[in-house]
Structures are given as C-alpha cells and as structure tokens.
Design an enzyme around this catalytic site. Structure first.
Site, PDB file in Angstrom:
ATOM      1  N   HIS A 113      -9.714   2.311   0.515  1.00 20.91           N
ATOM      2  CA  HIS A 113      -9.750   0.960   1.325  1.00 20.91           C
ATOM      3  C   HIS A 113     -10.403   0.937   2.273  1.00 20.91           C
ATOM      4  CE1 HIS A 113      -7.768  -2.223   3.490  1.00 20.91           C
ATOM      5  NE2 HIS A 113      -6.736  -2.434   2.569  1.00 20.91           N
ATOM      6  N   HIS A 130       0.932  -1.269   0.164  1.00 21.28           N
ATOM      7  CA  HIS A 130       0.078   0.105  -0.124  1.00 21.28           C
ATOM      8  C   HIS A 130       0.838   1.266   0.078  1.00 21.28           C
ATOM      9  CE1 HIS A 130      -3.345  -2.434   0.254  1.00 21.28           C
ATOM     10  NE2 HIS A 130      -3.566  -2.630   1.436  1.00 21.28           N
ATOM     11  N   GLU A 190     -11.685  -3.644  -2.814  1.00 14.60           N
ATOM     12  CA  GLU A 190     -10.613  -2.647  -3.399  1.00 14.60           C
ATOM     13  C   GLU A 190     -10.469  -2.770  -4.936  1.00 14.60           C
ATOM     14  OE1 GLU A 190      -7.002  -3.127  -0.979  1.00 14.60           O
ATOM     15  OE2 GLU A 190      -8.691  -4.355   0.459  1.00 14.60           O
TER      16      GLU A 190
HETATM   17  C1  BGC Z   1      -4.609  -6.402   2.011  1.00 18.34           C
HETATM   18  C2  BGC Z   1      -4.347  -7.195   3.286  1.00 18.34           C
HETATM   19  C3  BGC Z   1      -3.957  -6.247   4.462  1.00 18.34           C
HETATM   20  C4  BGC Z   1      -5.041  -5.141   4.466  1.00 18.34           C
HETATM   21  C5  BGC Z   1      -4.546  -4.073   5.455  1.00 18.34           C
HETATM   22  C6  BGC Z   1      -5.542  -5.637   2.503  1.00 18.34           C
HETATM   23  O1  BGC Z   1      -5.665  -4.662   1.242  1.00 18.34           O
HETATM   24  O2  BGC Z   1      -4.776  -7.017   0.931  1.00 18.34           O
HETATM   25  O3  BGC Z   1      -3.500  -8.502   3.305  1.00 18.34           O
HETATM   26  O4  BGC Z   1      -3.703  -6.919   5.666  1.00 18.34           O
HETATM   27  O5  BGC Z   1      -5.135  -4.582   3.192  1.00 18.34           O
HETATM   28  O6  BGC Z   1      -5.691  -3.384   5.971  1.00 18.34           O
END
Ligand code: BGC
Length: 377
Positions: free
Chosen positions: A207, A133, A341
């Site tokens: 998210h 991210h 997402e």
């Molecule tokens: C991921 C997860 C991660 C989470 C964190 C998601 O987009 O795929 O693996 O733990 O984000 O909030």
C-alpha cells in the site's frame, strides 16, 4: 612435482574462498539494519538496501513496509518519493497503511461477512459498515520475521508472518512471505508466497503512497498516469463494487493513454463523486509487460508497475488531510500521494463473477509485483 601441483591447488582454493568471502561481505554492506524499537515484545528494525547506483530503499519489518525510496530526478538529484514515518511510534499510530503489506484481504469486504464452504465468517468492521484491509489488526500492523538474503544478485530481504486460524475472523493457519529485492535498475520486486492449512480467502498487496516530486511536497495532480485496463469495477456509496465490469471507454477512468491525475478528477462523474476522486479497481488487460505507469513532468521521474495480479487500485489520497506527519517532519496533505495497489478485485469473496480469491491447502499463492523507477529526460 606432486607437491607443486598440490601447492597450486591449495592456492587456487584459497583465492576462490577469498572471492566468495569478499562477495558475501560486499553483499552485507548493501543491506544494513538499525534498531527501530519493539512492539509486542518483538524487535523492529529499519533496513537500508543500497544498489550499485547508490540508490536506496528502506524497509521495516513492522507491517513488512517500504519506508523510503530515494531515487534520482532528471538532474541526478536523489529524493524520497514514498510516504513513511521517522519512528515506530508513527507507524503504530498511523492508520493509512503507508508502504505496508496489507492482508489477509486487501481492500473491502462488504459488511465484513463472507461464506466459504457453507460456513459464514464474520470480520471486524473498521470502515463504516465494511471490513477494510484485513481488519483492525491486519498484517500491516504485525511485526514480521526478517531475514537478509545473501545468496542473491541484489540486496534482498524476506519477511515472514504466521497468521493463526481465525485471526481477525479468517479461517486457516496461514503463512505469508514477501521477498523484497532492490535491483540495480531501481526496481523493487515483491515476490509473495502464501500457504494455508484450510480453505480461506486471500488478497495481498503493498500500500505504498508515492509522490514523484518528493514525498510531502504538495499534490500529485500533475502526475501523468497510464493504466492498461479496458474496464473498471464501479462502486456503491460504501465503495463496494456493484458487480459490474464497466468499460472505461468514454469515461474519466480511461487511462489507456496518458492523462494527468488532476485532469478529470473533479468531473461530476458519479463514480468520482462516490470515491471522492479516484479510489477504484481497474481490471487489468494483463497484455503487456508494464501494467501501469506514472510520470512526473516536473522531475522527470517515472514509476512503472508490473504485476501478475488481475486488478490494480488507483487511490489518489482523497482521505489525506494533513494530519499525518511523515519522514523528516513532512506533512502529507490532501491528494499529495497516489497508490497503485496490485490486487484481486475488492469484495471478491461475495462476488461470484470476479476471479476467485479462495486459497486452498494444495496450491500456494505465488505472485510477483514490481515497482520500477526511472527518469525520462
Ligand atoms: C482504499 C481507500 C482507503 C485507503 C486507506 C485504499 O486502498 O481504497 O478507500 O481510504 O486505502 O489508506
């Protein structure tokens, strides 16, 4: 005679000017803002957008986030269905990306490395051996500039962030804009525009975690999911795609017809074991208007997701552990929220067969995703 028509013209102009003023002041009422603190010398605000139905979303320019979505159930009772925090301190300390815009690269990049135009770039590792991210201080943890848009049919806000060359290890001076529009049909439309002055890679998403019973009211295992995807991208033990595009047919990843989240989540399927539940990218068919939907039989609330992106990550809150205290003191326990997402496939910069995530100076990234809320009686 001449004087009379001039007089009439003056009255008509005055009425029209009044109408415009009235319209714009009504607009202003649909978006209000309140101080939410400061971060790195920048002011943070919490914005409230109210549509004609009286349904409300709250946004903050910290991480360009969705902080609250207050929509009715089948009895007309409004409740907040998304995760957020009461104050900026919560947003700053929370590391689970609640409602935030994630960039420059949503999802994982293997070993925090990729090569572009013959140059190898190194990113920070914030998820075991991988970069997740956008790194430690990705776009989710930046204060974005905010502008309330007034010449729109619905309440809307534009968030803008300038990301300098080599921020978090990524090349190019990049400008990102996200316009949130809250329509009278309870749709959050997210319009993205991203430009760069040098070739770079980009994967941007929102998210938000949702629980259609109401955020902080237990798990989401009874929610019924549809994802219009005939394939998904299986992962290794660090949740990096193996490169395979695997048909969902005959697997617990087949959501082309409705299935409850909890129905197959504990199957001994190796992919579910690796993900600790669903934490996978689905390869969207992109053949229909609605790409995914989630229905809560208890409240009748439904969320539909529409996107032009090639993939969608279904994440079922497998890493939530009750330590996050959210809005109104609510505790977010294991599997109490799901994320859808919209995105390019994870680790695309290292996967030659996945659709390209290269952003070049000559073509801006333009994309739109909608979260639409409704009730089924
Ligand atoms: C991921 C997860 C991660 C989470 C964190 C998601 O987009 O795929 O693996 O733990 O984000 O909030």
């Amino acid at each position: 005679m001449k004087n009379k028509s001039l007089f009439t013209l003056a009255i008509v102009i005055a009425i029209m000017a009044g109408m415009v003023a009235c319209k714009s002041s009504k607009k202003q009422e649909m978006v209000t803002s309140e101080a939410f603190g400061t971060f790195n010398g920048k002011e943070v605000f919490l914005y409230t957008l109210t549509n004609k139905k009286g349904d409300v979303i709250k946004l903050t320019n910290y991480g360009a986030s969705i902080a609250e979505v207050s929509v009715p159930d089948r009895n007309g009772v409004r409740g907040n269905v998304t995760f957020g925090y009461d104050n900026l301190a919560g947003y700053k300390s929370g590391d689970l990306y609640f409602g935030k815009i994630v960039g420059r690269f949503a999802n994982r990049i293997a070993k925090g490395k990729f090569t572009l135009d013959g140059i190898e770039y190194t990113l920070s590792l914030n998820n075991g051996a991988n970069s997740l991210h956008g790194g430690n201080t990705g776009w989710h943890s930046r204060v974005w500039d905010a502008q309330i848009l007034t010449k729109t049919d619905y309440p809307a806000i534009k968030f803008k962030y300038f990301s300098p060359d080599m921020e978090e290890g990524y090349p190019g001076n990049v400008t990102a804009e996200v316009v949130y529009t809250w329509t009278d049909d309870d749709e959050i439309i997210m319009d993205y525009k991203v430009t760069t002055d040098k070739n770079t890679v980009l994967n941007i998403t929102n998210h938000a975690y949702f629980n259609l019973h109401g955020a902080g009211t237990g798990d989401i295992l009874d929610h019924e999911v549809v994802i219009k995807a005939s394939a998904f991208t299986p992962v290794d033990s660090t949740l990096i795609p193996t490169g395979e595009i695997r048909p969902v047919e005959g697997t617990p990843f087949d959501f082309r017809s409705p299935h409850k989240i909890g129905e197959r989540i504990n199957n001994p399927d190796i992919q579910l074991v690796l993900g600790k539940g669903y934490d996978h990218n689905f390869v969207l068919d992109n053949a229909e208007e609605v790409d995914a939907s989630v229905y809560d039989p208890l409240t009748g609330r439904q969320l539909e997701v529409l996107t032009d992106q090639p993939g969608i990550q279904l994440y079922t809150g497998n890493f939530l552990d009750g330590t996050q205290k959210g809005r109104g003191g609510k505790i977010y326990v294991y599997r109490s929220g799901f994320c859808l997402e919209t995105q390019h496939y994870p680790d695309s910069p290292n996967q030659a067969t996945f659709p390209s995530t290269v952003l070049t100076p000559d073509e801006p990234f333009i994309s739109s995703t909608t979260y639409r809320f409704s009730v089924k009686k």
